[in-house]
Design an enzyme around this catalytic site. Structure first.
Site, PDB file in Angstrom:
ATOM      1  N   GLY A   1       3.330 116.365  25.848  1.00 41.64           N
ATOM      2  CA  GLY A   1       3.299 117.938  26.412  1.00 41.64           C
ATOM      3  C   GLY A   1       3.109 118.712  27.931  1.00 41.64           C
ATOM      4  O   GLY A   1       3.811 117.717  28.583  1.00 41.64           O
TER       5      GLY A   1
ATOM      6  N   SER B   1       3.425 125.102  17.532  1.00 40.27           N
ATOM      7  CA  SER B   1       4.842 125.311  18.589  1.00 40.27           C
ATOM      8  C   SER B   1       6.133 124.502  17.726  1.00 40.27           C
ATOM      9  O   SER B   1       6.880 124.064  17.921  1.00 40.27           O
ATOM     10  CB  SER B   1       4.770 123.482  19.687  1.00 40.27           C
ATOM     11  OG  SER B   1       4.150 122.575  18.997  1.00 40.27           O
TER      12      SER B   1
ATOM     13  N   GLU C   1      30.677  88.705  22.282  1.00 38.75           N
ATOM     14  CA  GLU C   1      31.553  87.503  22.351  1.00 38.75           C
ATOM     15  C   GLU C   1      32.200  86.335  21.435  1.00 38.75           C
ATOM     16  O   GLU C   1      32.903  85.891  20.854  1.00 38.75           O
ATOM     17  CB  GLU C   1      31.878  87.058  23.487  1.00 38.75           C
ATOM     18  CG  GLU C   1      31.867  87.599  24.857  1.00 38.75           C
ATOM     19  CD  GLU C   1      30.253  87.844  25.821  1.00 38.75           C
ATOM     20  OE1 GLU C   1      30.245  87.947  26.438  1.00 38.75           O
ATOM     21  OE2 GLU C   1      29.243  88.190  24.791  1.00 38.75           O
TER      22      GLU C   1
ATOM     23  N   GLU D   1       7.984 112.031  24.631  1.00 39.94           N
ATOM     24  CA  GLU D   1       7.555 113.453  24.045  1.00 39.94           C
ATOM     25  C   GLU D   1       5.600 113.945  23.712  1.00 39.94           C
ATOM     26  O   GLU D   1       5.316 113.386  23.367  1.00 39.94           O
ATOM     27  CB  GLU D   1       8.017 113.437  22.322  1.00 39.94           C
ATOM     28  CG  GLU D   1       9.635 113.051  21.748  1.00 39.94           C
ATOM     29  CD  GLU D   1       9.624 113.199  20.472  1.00 39.94           C
ATOM     30  OE1 GLU D   1       9.209 114.491  20.040  1.00 39.94           O
ATOM     31  OE2 GLU D   1      10.610 112.574  19.881  1.00 39.94           O
TER      32      GLU D   1
END
Length: 369
Positions: free
Chosen positions: A291, A165, A46, A289
């Protein structure tokens, strides 16, 4: 209001722990001023809009102010925005959602009405909430909004048995994941990921003036002092159940903060206590994040509000799953989420899903009349 929300979205990466807010001042179909919340300690939306109007030489008396959150009515690091609005004498203020902060909680709207300013609320409320679920969660329940990132093959596999991975998903999906890292207050992982991948957990694909803090759940305080987490800028929090002042002192020299929490089982951090600690330390949004072990533990402890699942068009067969959860004997005990969004990212797909009751509780908390 949609322009106010667009401005708020532009502040996505730098307002925390304050909410992301946008404001537009209009009269006769003409924009007189607009602005968004600045970093903590600086002006709110504002005030930025009023300053913009002043810079344009515009008198905002009799205007309509659109703001995506109820104007604050208390002295924090800055004076109350509602006082500045009342002094500016607009004819009407339209807000998207109420402010769940107990120091505001309807008082801003009441002050405007008492000053003779017309008030309308609830315009684009869901869109405003999408920008601020963590702020609303922290203010209403004392814990942050937690999303769990998962990256997997079409058959739900996240890694080979040898631990490989990187990378199941493609570059576009990984870049999108960095956006979610950047908007969070904290990126959380577990010791399994630290030992397997030695990640930095920093933001690389998104420019942000306020990188999120990073944290690791390490119940037995086994984190290697050479971990790459400690190589970057900013604080790293290590949540543990063990007391080792000598190691904690050495890690402090590498910008690490060791936080000892209660156990839920021998050598295991009480994850609900961890979330309450984060809420008490002004953490709005947590990006996980981790396993399968920590991911499953967070789900089992009912600590996850939302899933970000990135699926690659590949089948891995006999490989490790996304999460490790106890065996179910009855389907009615399954954890059920509601899909909220599907996006194509290169060759991959991102699915968003959340616990419907959790979201509805936030919606009820910011409903304003």
């Amino acid at each position: 209001m949609r322009r106010a929300l667009e401005l708020a979205g532009g502040a996505l990466y730098h307002t925390s722990p304050n909410p992301r807010v946008g404001c537009v001042i209009v009269r006769g179909g003409q924009v007189l001023g607009e602005g968004a919340t600045q970093p903590p300690g600086s002006a709110h939306a504002e005030i930025m809009a009023l300053r913009d109007a002043q810079a344009r030489g515009a008198d905002v008396a009799g205007s309509t102010v659109y703001v995506s959150l109820e104007p604050c009515s208390h002295h924090g690091r800055t004076p109350p925005c509602v006082d500045a609005l009342i002094a500016a004498r607009p004819a009407r203020v339209v807000v998207a959602m109420g402010d769940p902060n107990p120091l505001v909680n309807g008082q801003g709207l009441a002050a405007l009405r008492e000053a003779g300013i017309a008030v309308a609320a609830g315009v684009c409320a869901d869109e405003a909430l999408e920008l601020n679920p963590g702020f609303v969660a922290r203010m209403s329940r004392g814990t942050p909004w937690v999303w769990l990132k998962l990256a997997a093959s079409l058959d739900g596999r996240s890694a080979l048995h040898n631990g490989a991975s990187q990378w199941i998903t493609g570059e576009a999906a990984r870049a999108d994941g960095h956006h979610w890292r950047a908007r969070s207050c904290l990126v959380l992982t577990g010791m399994g990921t630290v030992l397997a991948d030695d990640p930095q957990l920093n933001v690389r694909h998104v420019a942000t003036p306020r990188p999120p803090r990073r944290a690791v759940v390490d119940g037995r305080f086994e984190i290697p002092e050479t971990a790459r987490l400690f190589d970057g800028q900013g604080e790293v929090i290590v949540f543990t159940t063990r007391d080792d002042p000598a190691k904690a002192g050495r890690l402090a020299a590498r910008r690490a903060r060791v936080v000892r929490l209660p156990e839920s089982a021998p050598g295991r951090v009480d994850l609900r206590a961890l979330l309450h600690w984060l809420g008490g330390n002004d953490i709005n949004e947590v990006h996980v994040e981790a396993g399968a072990g920590l991911s499953g533990a967070l789900l089992e402890a009912d600590c996850v509000d939302e899933l970000l699942a990135y699926l690659a068009p590949v089948l891995l067969g006999d490989a490790l799953g996304m999460v490790r959860l106890p065996l179910l004997e009855h389907l009615e005990h399954a954890r059920r989420f509601v899909f909220t969004d599907v996006a194509q990212l290169g060759q991959d797909v991102r699915l968003r899903a959340r616990l419907a009751a959790r979201w509805e509780a936030l919606r009820e908390r910011v409903a304003a009349d």
